[in-house]
Design an enzyme around this catalytic site. Structure first.
Site, PDB file in Angstrom:
ATOM      1  N   SER A 164       0.150  -0.803   0.070  1.00  0.00           N
ATOM      2  CA  SER A 164       0.123  -0.191   0.129  1.00  0.00           C
ATOM      3  C   SER A 164       0.716   0.871  -0.067  1.00  0.00           C
ATOM      4  O   SER A 164       1.381   1.420  -0.564  1.00  0.00           O
ATOM      5  CB  SER A 164      -0.887  -0.362   1.184  1.00  0.00           C
ATOM      6  OG  SER A 164      -2.304   1.001   1.183  1.00  0.00           O
TER       7      SER A 164
ATOM      8  N   HIS B 149      -2.756  -1.506  -5.193  1.00  0.00           N
ATOM      9  CA  HIS B 149      -4.046  -1.233  -4.657  1.00  0.00           C
ATOM     10  C   HIS B 149      -4.870   0.436  -4.635  1.00  0.00           C
ATOM     11  O   HIS B 149      -4.132   0.966  -4.579  1.00  0.00           O
ATOM     12  CB  HIS B 149      -4.955  -1.810  -3.140  1.00  0.00           C
ATOM     13  CG  HIS B 149      -4.397  -1.743  -2.755  1.00  0.00           C
ATOM     14  ND1 HIS B 149      -5.346  -0.323  -2.238  1.00  0.00           N
ATOM     15  CD2 HIS B 149      -3.483  -2.068  -1.712  1.00  0.00           C
ATOM     16  CE1 HIS B 149      -4.412  -0.124  -0.453  1.00  0.00           C
ATOM     17  NE2 HIS B 149      -4.228  -1.048  -0.130  1.00  0.00           N
TER      18      HIS B 149
END
Length: 254
Positions: free
Chosen positions: A136, A159
């Site tokens: 992330s 993501h």
């Protein structure tokens, strides 16, 4: 009072018991023991003798904590602790380079970007190495260094930006998310060899993550996509950092 009575009285005075195994309070030895005990309680280890080093090691471990305090059972890296350390490294003339160790699940987007921007704007050589995971918002932090490494078994999850909690379902909310996401994409593409198009493709890919969109990139794949510069371990990262330090000083390492 006679001299005999004085002697008897002095004999009756009990001297305080001294534990030969425990130094008296306030002595240097006792202070060192108390400091070691405090280090064990706080860090889980004693202070071992350390060589004076010209390299500062910064660790980004667990979840990057931002403006909201995480529950006490979460292992976190607090950005208000990291930022002053980066400033101190930049100002300290004895420190010539910094290695950033990452094993993080991600966390607060703005806090992570703040850390990444500070690392990227340092004048001293920096190297990052992803061990375990750099997921992330850990991705921008990893690529912010001058040279980035990843262990062969380490992973990075790319993501889209997410919000937790109450979301107001109006166009402005989604525009804010889109702008924040664009900030992350631009930063990563500017500080690595991956293009914006490729990073967006990894970010919105379906099928790699169960019930979600994104991509889980492992070791060599991170290098293949251009996210990370090299596959390697801590010795490779430190060797590269020492090379960059020598180069910045005009020296040549054999």
């Amino acid at each position: 009072m006679s001299e005999d009575r004085l002697n008897i009285k002095n004999d009756q005075v009990e001297s305080p018991e001294v534990n030969p195994e425990r130094p008296a309070e306030g002595t240097d030895e006792q202070k060192k023991k108390d400091a070691a005990l405090q280090a064990i309680q706080q860090l889980g280890q004693t202070n071992v003798p350390q060589l004076e080093s010209n390299v500062f090691c910064m660790s980004i471990i667990g979840q990057v904590e931002g403006h909201l305090v995480m529950p006490p059972h979460n292992k976190t890296t607090k950005y208000e602790h990291i930022i002053p350390q980066i400033v101190a490294v930049e100002q300290n003339p004895k420190i010539e380079g910094m290695v950033v160790i990452l094993n993080t699940v991600g966390g607060d987007v703005e806090a992570g970007l703040a850390i990444a921007e500070m690392i990227a704007s340092m004048s001293k050589p920096t190297v990052s190495i992803v061990l375990g995971g750099g997921h992330s918002i850990g991705v921008p932090i990893a690529v912010a260094a001058d040279t980035s490494f990843i262990a062969e078994t380490a992973t990075m999850t790319v993501h889209p930006v997410r919000l937790t909690g109450l979301v107001i379902g109006v166009p402005q909310t989604f525009e804010y998310l889109e702008k924040m996401q664009d900030r992350v994409i631009r930063f990563v593409s500017r500080h690595s060899n991956v293009t914006e198009e490729k990073f967006r493709e990894l970010m919105f890919r379906t099928g790699d993550l169960a019930r979600d969109i994104g991509t889980n990139v492992i070791g060599k794949d991170a290098v293949k996509y251009g996210l990370i510069d090299r596959v390697g371990g801590i010795s490779d990262a430190l060797a590269e950092l020492n090379r960059m330090i020598a180069e910045s000083k005009g020296e040549i390492l054999q």
